[in-house]
Write an enzyme that holds these catalytic residues in place. Structure first.
Site, short mmCIF file in Angstrom:
data_model
loop_
_atom_site.label_atom_id
_atom_site.label_comp_id
_atom_site.label_asym_id
_atom_site.label_seq_id
_atom_site.Cartn_x
_atom_site.Cartn_y
_atom_site.Cartn_z
N GLU A 325 0.85 -1.20 0.00
CA GLU A 325 0.00 0.00 0.00
C GLU A 325 0.88 1.25 0.00
OE1 GLU A 325 -4.15 -1.11 1.98
OE2 GLU A 325 -2.67 -0.52 3.46
N CYS A 409 -10.90 3.49 6.43
CA CYS A 409 -10.12 4.70 6.64
C CYS A 409 -10.38 5.75 5.55
CB CYS A 409 -8.62 4.36 6.69
SG CYS A 409 -8.04 3.37 5.31
#
Lengths: 646, 646
Positions: A325, A409
């Site tokens: 990520e 998130c």
């Protein structure tokens, strides 16, 4: 914004300790003009902010409620029950509180305030005797507290809750949550540090560092500043705490994943998980500002240069790889597999904005603008209730925004950023006001003893004409710094119809207009925004031979819903003219781009897969829309970069 | 080859049942001229085959010995000991036996034959009372026999051992291993089938199907043919056996991974694991041939068309994705992440060669040649002791050949293919001889009652002149079919200096020269081979705007060891001339290609990552080498496709 002094600095009444360092802001650095002093009434952002307020914030609350994130604070979960409180959940609730609080500060809403009261009271009720607050580690793994800093996200969640407590207090004047997070931070300070008996740890996911600076700013309690400094100073030291705690390297991504491979001041390359990196660098910039830490400033500048010159997509998205990520290698910026997480682009805005306060240099604002108008805004649908977690620059039509994610998130990050959007438009110091973004509306500024209202009239980003008017009681001498966007090479400015020599008046990409301003002075800024072909640095292999279209700050893309020909078959001649049209019937009205292009012809190929004759092409018209708008009209293929015929 | 009749058909003495169907070969289909009847003495293949014989085969034996693969057959392993026999190990030993046997057939070597005697005796000693043979499932998981056909590889290993037994017998006349695999196959036949009490399963990794056809061919025992047909017919039927046995879908890749999603006759697209697919289709082609099964032939033709027109790299590599070691979607042929497993390219040769016997169509030979000279040959180093498992078409210099792999299927596959290379050059039927590949040497053929020696003189693939001479006792009437390679558009042929009208004499890409051949007749074939620019079908996005270089059957690549400029910066103008040079000092002598090109200039970019001005270019000379040779001079970046300036 309640609880804040009118100059945007922390109100004296809550200052418990000395804030001398903080108030000793050097005259050359800036602080944001707080967003409650900024009104926005344009046709671009105002509708987005309204949707955020009316759709996204309620939607996210509903999802937090439905998934058990709110009720987790009742502490009634027991093993075997559903909706097991997860390690990350606090951060989602906290970011929703932030978004809702920001919203309340500008748009009072008693119903929302009541919900906030209930949620914050519930959270307060879940705080443990010693100050600890985290339903997962209280209920699910009560014996695991602080045992897995590498992946446990405890301090990360604490950080978000601290941000929530600060924002909730600033917006409502209510200290329910602020008191909770102060107690929690006090407790954390007893657990972590260099003193004997304390753990010399830090979080595997940075966040608490910047949150503690906020908590210091609003309380003036040096303890929080020192704790933040401790976390920053400790990270990356040898021996690595993650080895000491023997936390498993779950993702086998090494210390770089957590930016814990080197002491932060020795770091020169942005590495690892992109969101973690952005939050760390934001905290480093905060400490460079608050504590006037030149070593942190230098590290931030090196890292920012590295990121912006080697590891950023043209959309302002960052993080090339799904694997971590995050960051991979220099110039590795693949389009279809770009990770470009929403949170990372939001983090880039947070960091760039902080850098911009330290140095009023347009390159920070250029990147901030690039991210805001493209890689950040793409993450939320026009309806405000679905979201992208990743924001690639090409899709074969297998991607669409989702209403929610187990790891939520991104929705919560975009909503809190939009709710505080006004924060990013202006900055000021004692003698200067800087205008970073061109957005129709006004800023209410206290400077040189005067209340000044600075008004913008513009259709930016669809049109490059901006008229600024100054309203103030008495003439006052101060400087206005107007950003000349990096994408604009032919800007013109006139003050009260007198042309300004931009070249002569420019400092780091801002035109500095210093004079005794009098009421109704008018500045006319013209930023011509033709559609331009953009090229990538030749070491970005993914974009070699390709061209992207940009107009003003807006990066364009081809979407299959507008084009009958498969997108990869378009070839844009270098010489064909690019036509911009304002289409009032497309969403709130957008400028689209059309061009005479070519399309690759397969009709003569038969079953041949490789051949010695080059492919033929035939004339074809292409249409491009702003990248941020893609995937709002059903499932669709998309690409930003298209092949060019030189 | 011992044990075989002089016509290449199975020797009568081992025929136990009727082989009427098999001998009843239709006159229009071909059978390979067995490689022991083919001599090769050129400067291209002969050195490769010598290295394979002298270096690779001993190296692979040493690795099998060192890793415990040979000693596993002692059945002395016990839990807790090292070198735990693995599920795949039998297949590695079996492929080595095949390679060594092929080698012995052409090049007698008493020492190697003695080793083979020892190994085959050891294997025979490990066979269980009931015929079962597999050290892993005998020692490590004795209670798991036939419980996980999906991933257990038992029948796959059995298949390779059957191939080994057949080849060992054919090469040496010794039946040690043939008897073992017959017993094993007999036992397997009691376990699997449609009859009550039998398991209606088939292997998750195809291989035994084609092996059983070989066993039938050499023994004439219909039982093996029927068992192969059973496995082919059962695959993909509902309910799926993998669901019945409740074997876990370990890789979560579905039934397509095993080509078990549909009955094989209904399959229209090549899917799943590429090696599995090639072995299945090879067996289907075998049954189409042996059992004259038109439905299997039609399925094979559909699948072959799909593969060759949509899912094959220009190197003949297949399998785009590491994820499933196999096929992804049409035209998804990425260069740097290409999986292109060695075994899959070998499998493509096996399958294409079988199709070529069924239909003497040059497109099968074109693909076979493309794979052999490029994607297959790339897998082994010039030294013969290191190997690629994957064969991508671009590398940043992070890849090099390895001496061995835990999963060692690729080294053992390339060595057995090279050891039997002569097998692929010629075919014949009762009235025709087909020449598929141009390789200097000779074929000894029995046709129309005559012993014919067909001699090739050529420097192919470096030069396109081929002189064929016919040597025979008496004049005999038969046809010679000469393949005109698909890459060659201007071939010329003369027989005894009389020009031939190629167009008039062509059938499916072969020129058919039928006449009463007399001793010393000479055919002059000229295949002009300029360096050509190759283009990919426009839906192959990875190659859009790019060009590859090919000369004759050889695909070229840029390697960083030959070029000072980073390879991705090269841009080849469409009009620049391409110069081919034979460099006698590069390995055994190779033709390299040089051209005046351009290179992308980064000098004016500074820290800019995206800009409105297109990149400048400067003149630069590029040098390309044959793809199969890359990574033989140290770690090096490489790419096949380069940007073109149209």
């Amino acid at each position: 914004m309640k609880g804040r002094g009118k100059d945007g600095l922390p109100p004296k009444r809550v200052v418990k300790g000395s804030t001398s360092k903080m108030n000793n802001v050097q005259s050359q650095v800036f602080r944001p003009v707080p967003f409650p002093q900024v009104t926005i009434n344009d046709l671009f952002w105002a509708p987005r902010l309204r949707i955020n307020r009316e759709k996204t914030i309620p939607h996210i609350y509903a999802m937090c409620k439905e998934t058990g994130r709110i009720d987790a604070y009742r502490l009634q979960w027991k093993p075997g029950m559903e909706k097991t409180p997860h390690q990350f959940w606090d951060s989602d609730v906290a970011k929703w509180i932030e978004a809702a609080s920001y919203s309340l500060a500008g748009f009072p809403d008693p119903a929302l305030e009541a919900v906030l009261d209930t949620v914050t009271a519930l959270i307060a009720s879940a705080q443990q005797q010693d100050g600890y607050l985290n339903p997962h580690y209280t209920l699910v793994e009560p014996d695991k507290r602080w045992t897995n800093l590498r992946h446990g996200h405890e301090l990360y969640c604490a950080g978000h809750m601290i941000e929530a407590g600060v924002t909730h207090f600033q917006a409502t004047g209510k200290s329910t949550l602020l008191n909770v997070v102060c107690r929690y931070a006090d407790y954390i300070d007893t657990v972590f540090g260099t003193e004997p008996g304390k753990k010399r740890g830090y979080c595997g996911h940075e966040e608490i560092e910047l949150a503690l600076v906020k908590l210091y700013s609003v309380t003036g309690n040096q303890r929080y500043l020192r704790l933040s400094q401790y976390f920053i100073d400790e990270r990356g030291r040898s021996p690595c705490y993650f080895d000491i705690e023997e936390a498993p390297d779950m993702h086998k991504l090494g210390r770089e994943y957590h930016q814990a491979h080197l002491p932060v001041r020795e770091q020169t390359e942005v590495v690892g998980h992109a969101v973690r990196a952005m939050y760390l660098y934001s905290a480093m910039a905060d400490l460079a500002y608050i504590a006037e830490d030149q070593t942190l400033l230098q590290a931030c500048k090196r890292l920012w240069d590295h990121l912006s010159s080697k590891r950023m997509f043209i959309t302002g998205g960052i993080g090339s790889s799904m694997y971590n990520e995050g960051f991979s290698s220099d110039y590795d910026l693949p389009n279809d597999t770009a990770y470009a997480e929403t949170c990372a682009a939001v983090g880039l805005v947070l960091w760039s904005h902080r850098m911009l306060q330290l140095e009023c240099d347009a390159r920070y604002a250029d990147v901030m603008e690039r991210a805001l108008y493209n890689g950040v805004l793409s993450s939320v649908s026009q309806g405000g209730k679905t979201f992208f977690y990743v924001n690639p620059l090409a899709s074969h039509g297998d991607l669409s925004r989702q209403a929610w994610f187990a790891c939520a998130c991104c929705p919560t990050n975009i909503t809190r950023l939009l709710a505080s959007f006004g924060h990013y438009v202006y900055s000021q110091n004692e003698r200067e006001v800087a205008i970073h973004l061109y957005v129709q509306g006004a800023a209410h500024i206290h400077i040189q003893g005067q209340q000044v209202v600075l008004r913008q009239e513009t259709h930016y980003p669809w049109d490059g004409h901006v008229t600024l008017t100054v309203a103030l009681g008495q003439s006052a001498t101060f400087a206005l710094r107007l950003r000349i966007p990096g994408w604009c090479s032919k800007a013109t400015i006139a003050v009260n119809n007198e042309p300004i020599d931009i070249q002569a008046m420019s400092e780091n990409g801002y035109v500095k207009l210093e004079r005794a301003w009098k009421h109704a002075d008018t500045i006319s800024l013209h930023l011509p925004m033709p559609v331009v072909r953009m090229y990538a640095y030749p070491d970005i292999e993914a974009d070699s031979g390709l061209v992207a279209l940009q107009r003003g700050p807006i990066v364009y893309c081809l979407e299959s819903v507008d084009n009958d020909i498969p997108l990869h078959k378009f070839v844009l001649p270098r010489t064909s003219s690019l036509q911009a049209d304002f289409e009032s019937n497309v969403f709130e009205g957008v400028v689209t781009v059309a061009a005479d292009a070519l399309a690759l012809d397969t009709s003569s190929w038969g079953n041949t897969l490789y051949r010695a004759e080059s492919p033929e092409m035939y004339p074809a018209r292409l249409k491009a829309i702003p990248y941020y708008l893609w995937s709002n009209r059903g499932i669709s293929a998309m690409r930003v970069w298209m092949r060019e015929h030189p």
